[in-house]
Design an enzyme around this catalytic site. Sequence first.
Site, PDB file in Angstrom:
ATOM      1  N   LYS A 146     -20.155 -26.290  -9.230  1.00  0.00           N
ATOM      2  CA  LYS A 146     -20.213 -25.736 -10.592  1.00  0.00           C
ATOM      3  C   LYS A 146     -18.916 -26.031 -11.352  1.00  0.00           C
ATOM      4  O   LYS A 146     -18.939 -26.477 -12.505  1.00  0.00           O
ATOM      5  CB  LYS A 146     -20.443 -24.201 -10.558  1.00  0.00           C
ATOM      6  CG  LYS A 146     -21.671 -23.768  -9.783  1.00  0.00           C
ATOM      7  CD  LYS A 146     -21.825 -22.264  -9.765  1.00  0.00           C
ATOM      8  CE  LYS A 146     -20.687 -21.498  -9.112  1.00  0.00           C
ATOM      9  NZ  LYS A 146     -20.554 -21.684  -7.650  1.00  0.00           N
TER      10      LYS A 146
ATOM     11  N   ARG B 126     -23.152 -13.057 -11.856  1.00  0.00           N
ATOM     12  CA  ARG B 126     -23.325 -13.194 -10.412  1.00  0.00           C
ATOM     13  C   ARG B 126     -24.152 -12.061  -9.819  1.00  0.00           C
ATOM     14  O   ARG B 126     -24.369 -12.027  -8.608  1.00  0.00           O
ATOM     15  CB  ARG B 126     -21.945 -13.144  -9.773  1.00  0.00           C
ATOM     16  CG  ARG B 126     -21.527 -14.442  -9.141  1.00  0.00           C
ATOM     17  CD  ARG B 126     -20.082 -14.255  -8.775  1.00  0.00           C
ATOM     18  NE  ARG B 126     -19.664 -15.092  -7.731  1.00  0.00           N
ATOM     19  CZ  ARG B 126     -18.869 -16.132  -7.907  1.00  0.00           C
ATOM     20  NH1 ARG B 126     -18.480 -16.476  -9.110  1.00  0.00           N
ATOM     21  NH2 ARG B 126     -18.455 -16.817  -6.886  1.00  0.00           N
TER      22      ARG B 126
ATOM     23  N   ARG C  78     -11.671 -28.330   0.565  1.00  0.00           N
ATOM     24  CA  ARG C  78     -11.224 -28.337  -0.840  1.00  0.00           C
ATOM     25  C   ARG C  78      -9.728 -28.030  -0.949  1.00  0.00           C
ATOM     26  O   ARG C  78      -9.203 -27.166  -0.267  1.00  0.00           O
ATOM     27  CB  ARG C  78     -11.997 -27.283  -1.633  1.00  0.00           C
ATOM     28  CG  ARG C  78     -11.441 -27.121  -3.048  1.00  0.00           C
ATOM     29  CD  ARG C  78     -12.322 -26.321  -3.942  1.00  0.00           C
ATOM     30  NE  ARG C  78     -12.579 -24.974  -3.475  1.00  0.00           N
ATOM     31  CZ  ARG C  78     -13.413 -24.137  -4.080  1.00  0.00           C
ATOM     32  NH1 ARG C  78     -14.053 -24.519  -5.151  1.00  0.00           N
ATOM     33  NH2 ARG C  78     -13.610 -22.939  -3.597  1.00  0.00           N
TER      34      ARG C  78
ATOM     35  N   ARG D  97      -7.284 -22.550  -1.211  1.00  0.00           N
ATOM     36  CA  ARG D  97      -7.564 -21.184  -1.673  1.00  0.00           C
ATOM     37  C   ARG D  97      -7.708 -20.255  -0.470  1.00  0.00           C
ATOM     38  O   ARG D  97      -8.275 -20.643   0.548  1.00  0.00           O
ATOM     39  CB  ARG D  97      -8.867 -21.169  -2.493  1.00  0.00           C
ATOM     40  CG  ARG D  97      -8.635 -21.369  -3.970  1.00  0.00           C
ATOM     41  CD  ARG D  97      -9.884 -21.605  -4.755  1.00  0.00           C
ATOM     42  NE  ARG D  97     -10.974 -20.667  -4.514  1.00  0.00           N
ATOM     43  CZ  ARG D  97     -12.126 -20.668  -5.201  1.00  0.00           C
ATOM     44  NH1 ARG D  97     -12.300 -21.551  -6.173  1.00  0.00           N
ATOM     45  NH2 ARG D  97     -13.080 -19.814  -4.942  1.00  0.00           N
TER      46      ARG D  97
ATOM     47  N   ARG E 289     -18.850 -15.305   1.762  1.00  0.00           N
ATOM     48  CA  ARG E 289     -19.187 -15.676   0.376  1.00  0.00           C
ATOM     49  C   ARG E 289     -20.624 -16.174   0.293  1.00  0.00           C
ATOM     50  O   ARG E 289     -21.332 -15.881  -0.674  1.00  0.00           O
ATOM     51  CB  ARG E 289     -18.219 -16.748  -0.139  1.00  0.00           C
ATOM     52  CG  ARG E 289     -16.830 -16.190  -0.416  1.00  0.00           C
ATOM     53  CD  ARG E 289     -15.805 -17.277  -0.554  1.00  0.00           C
ATOM     54  NE  ARG E 289     -16.002 -18.139  -1.699  1.00  0.00           N
ATOM     55  CZ  ARG E 289     -15.453 -19.351  -1.818  1.00  0.00           C
ATOM     56  NH1 ARG E 289     -14.703 -19.841  -0.865  1.00  0.00           N
ATOM     57  NH2 ARG E 289     -15.661 -20.047  -2.901  1.00  0.00           N
TER      58      ARG E 289
HETATM   59  P1  AP5 Z   1     -16.431 -26.872  -6.784  1.00  0.00           P
HETATM   60  O1  AP5 Z   1     -16.755 -27.647  -7.999  1.00  0.00           O
HETATM   61  O2  AP5 Z   1     -15.133 -26.154  -6.735  1.00  0.00           O
HETATM   62  O3  AP5 Z   1     -17.619 -25.880  -6.448  1.00  0.00           O
HETATM   63  P2  AP5 Z   1     -17.929 -24.441  -7.072  1.00  0.00           P
HETATM   64  O4  AP5 Z   1     -19.403 -24.287  -7.089  1.00  0.00           O
HETATM   65  O5  AP5 Z   1     -17.203 -24.257  -8.373  1.00  0.00           O
HETATM   66  O6  AP5 Z   1     -17.298 -23.552  -5.935  1.00  0.00           O
HETATM   67  P3  AP5 Z   1     -16.366 -22.237  -6.008  1.00  0.00           P
HETATM   68  O7  AP5 Z   1     -15.944 -21.962  -4.599  1.00  0.00           O
HETATM   69  O8  AP5 Z   1     -15.247 -22.390  -6.996  1.00  0.00           O
HETATM   70  O9  AP5 Z   1     -17.357 -21.221  -6.470  1.00  0.00           O
HETATM   71  P4  AP5 Z   1     -17.328 -19.754  -6.258  1.00  0.00           P
HETATM   72  O10 AP5 Z   1     -18.467 -19.408  -7.115  1.00  0.00           O
HETATM   73  O11 AP5 Z   1     -17.384 -19.217  -4.891  1.00  0.00           O
HETATM   74  O12 AP5 Z   1     -15.824 -19.345  -6.657  1.00  0.00           O
HETATM   75  P5  AP5 Z   1     -15.247 -18.623  -7.932  1.00  0.00           P
HETATM   76  O13 AP5 Z   1     -13.915 -19.182  -8.186  1.00  0.00           O
HETATM   77  O14 AP5 Z   1     -16.241 -18.564  -9.026  1.00  0.00           O
HETATM   78  O15 AP5 Z   1     -16.536 -27.877  -5.531  1.00  0.00           O
HETATM   79  C1  AP5 Z   1     -16.190 -27.474  -4.218  1.00  0.00           C
HETATM   80  C2  AP5 Z   1     -15.650 -28.696  -3.423  1.00  0.00           C
HETATM   81  O16 AP5 Z   1     -16.683 -29.653  -3.300  1.00  0.00           O
HETATM   82  C3  AP5 Z   1     -14.471 -29.417  -4.092  1.00  0.00           C
HETATM   83  O17 AP5 Z   1     -13.591 -29.885  -3.108  1.00  0.00           O
HETATM   84  C4  AP5 Z   1     -15.138 -30.593  -4.824  1.00  0.00           C
HETATM   85  O18 AP5 Z   1     -14.262 -31.669  -4.934  1.00  0.00           O
HETATM   86  C5  AP5 Z   1     -16.315 -30.898  -3.898  1.00  0.00           C
HETATM   87  N1  AP5 Z   1     -17.499 -31.373  -4.613  1.00  0.00           N
HETATM   88  C6  AP5 Z   1     -18.000 -30.932  -5.803  1.00  0.00           C
HETATM   89  N2  AP5 Z   1     -19.134 -31.571  -6.126  1.00  0.00           N
HETATM   90  C7  AP5 Z   1     -19.379 -32.442  -5.106  1.00  0.00           C
HETATM   91  C8  AP5 Z   1     -20.418 -33.383  -4.858  1.00  0.00           C
HETATM   92  N3  AP5 Z   1     -21.435 -33.561  -5.718  1.00  0.00           N
HETATM   93  N4  AP5 Z   1     -20.365 -34.104  -3.711  1.00  0.00           N
HETATM   94  C9  AP5 Z   1     -19.339 -33.920  -2.825  1.00  0.00           C
HETATM   95  N5  AP5 Z   1     -18.309 -33.051  -3.007  1.00  0.00           N
HETATM   96  C10 AP5 Z   1     -18.336 -32.320  -4.138  1.00  0.00           C
HETATM   97  O19 AP5 Z   1     -15.107 -17.120  -7.399  1.00  0.00           O
HETATM   98  C11 AP5 Z   1     -14.140 -16.761  -6.433  1.00  0.00           C
HETATM   99  C12 AP5 Z   1     -14.187 -15.261  -6.203  1.00  0.00           C
HETATM  100  O20 AP5 Z   1     -13.877 -14.563  -7.433  1.00  0.00           O
HETATM  101  C13 AP5 Z   1     -15.540 -14.687  -5.781  1.00  0.00           C
HETATM  102  O21 AP5 Z   1     -15.752 -14.777  -4.385  1.00  0.00           O
HETATM  103  C14 AP5 Z   1     -15.412 -13.227  -6.257  1.00  0.00           C
HETATM  104  O22 AP5 Z   1     -14.606 -12.472  -5.393  1.00  0.00           O
HETATM  105  C15 AP5 Z   1     -14.664 -13.384  -7.581  1.00  0.00           C
HETATM  106  N6  AP5 Z   1     -15.581 -13.542  -8.725  1.00  0.00           N
HETATM  107  C16 AP5 Z   1     -15.673 -14.631  -9.536  1.00  0.00           C
HETATM  108  N7  AP5 Z   1     -16.618 -14.444 -10.467  1.00  0.00           N
HETATM  109  C17 AP5 Z   1     -17.144 -13.218 -10.240  1.00  0.00           C
HETATM  110  C18 AP5 Z   1     -18.187 -12.477 -10.854  1.00  0.00           C
HETATM  111  N8  AP5 Z   1     -18.880 -12.950 -11.901  1.00  0.00           N
HETATM  112  N9  AP5 Z   1     -18.473 -11.243 -10.348  1.00  0.00           N
HETATM  113  C19 AP5 Z   1     -17.779 -10.728  -9.318  1.00  0.00           C
HETATM  114  N10 AP5 Z   1     -16.800 -11.390  -8.672  1.00  0.00           N
HETATM  115  C20 AP5 Z   1     -16.474 -12.637  -9.132  1.00  0.00           C
END
Ligand code: AP5
Length: 213
Positions: free
Chosen positions: A13, A88, A127, A160, A171
């Site tokens: 994403k 979420r 990552r 991270r 997660r």
């Molecule tokens: P990446 O693009 O970073 O994937 P992502 O879906 O953004 O993954 P995240 O881990 O950032 O999502 P998340 O939803 O868990 O974390 P967030 O920061 O929102 O890609 C991942 C890896 O894959 C990278 O190395 C990339 O290079 C590689 N890649 C990408 N596309 C690829 C492809 N097509 N092929 C191969 N490799 C690829 O949330 C973190 C924490 O914050 C949560 O756990 C929670 O505690 C809190 N939080 C955030 N939002 C909320 C909310 N709305 N409500 C409550 N808590 C929240």
Amino acid sequence: MILVLLGPPGSGKGTQAKRLSTEKSWPQLSTGDMLRAAIRIGSDLGKRAKSFMDKGSLVPDEVVIGLIAERTQSPDCSQGFILDGFPRTVPQAESLDRTLASRGLATNRAVLFEVDDSQLVRRLSGRRTCEKCSAMYHVETQQPKALGICDQCGGKLIQRSDDLETVIQNRLKVYHDQTAPLVGFYEHQKKLRRIDASLDIASVQKALAGSIQ
Ligand code: AP5
């Protein structure tokens, strides 16, 4: 365009939101990035969020709902925005709908990034993220030119704290238990599109562009 990117952790994403944001000039609103920024500056919000994030649990709804309600009022959101990692939970989605409706707006599209859990663990555990500009890399598939250094800003690449394997498993569980019900929520509103996010980054970018036509 008010676009929701929906999908499990590691489904790409953030990677795609950044590309689309550059292409369309719609800001990427990532609640994860906002919370990590609050942790970095040591604010009360950051202190509260850290304990949840380190375990891979969700931060309470009222915290993130407030962040997004405020952020979406900024002038740069007037032509549209990309929600990355929000909503979420069903209460977050309902609250978003109410906030937008009060401004005469609505979500246009929710795009679901579909990837198997086994692939997600490999992506997340490899990552690396720039601590300065949040650019993303991967130890096998997207290496920086100089080891440990961001190509874009020269910042230090870090792992991270929630990308450790035990936290990743939690997660994924949290995603399936609390976030996956949003698929039905947006299907019911006839706004859901699904894309195969297990493909390479360029192919996913193409599929995402097609899904918002
Ligand atoms: P990446 O693009 O970073 O994937 P992502 O879906 O953004 O993954 P995240 O881990 O950032 O999502 P998340 O939803 O868990 O974390 P967030 O920061 O929102 O890609 C991942 C890896 O894959 C990278 O190395 C990339 O290079 C590689 N890649 C990408 N596309 C690829 C492809 N097509 N092929 C191969 N490799 C690829 O949330 C973190 C924490 O914050 C949560 O756990 C929670 O505690 C809190 N939080 C955030 N939002 C909320 C909310 N709305 N409500 C409550 N808590 C929240």
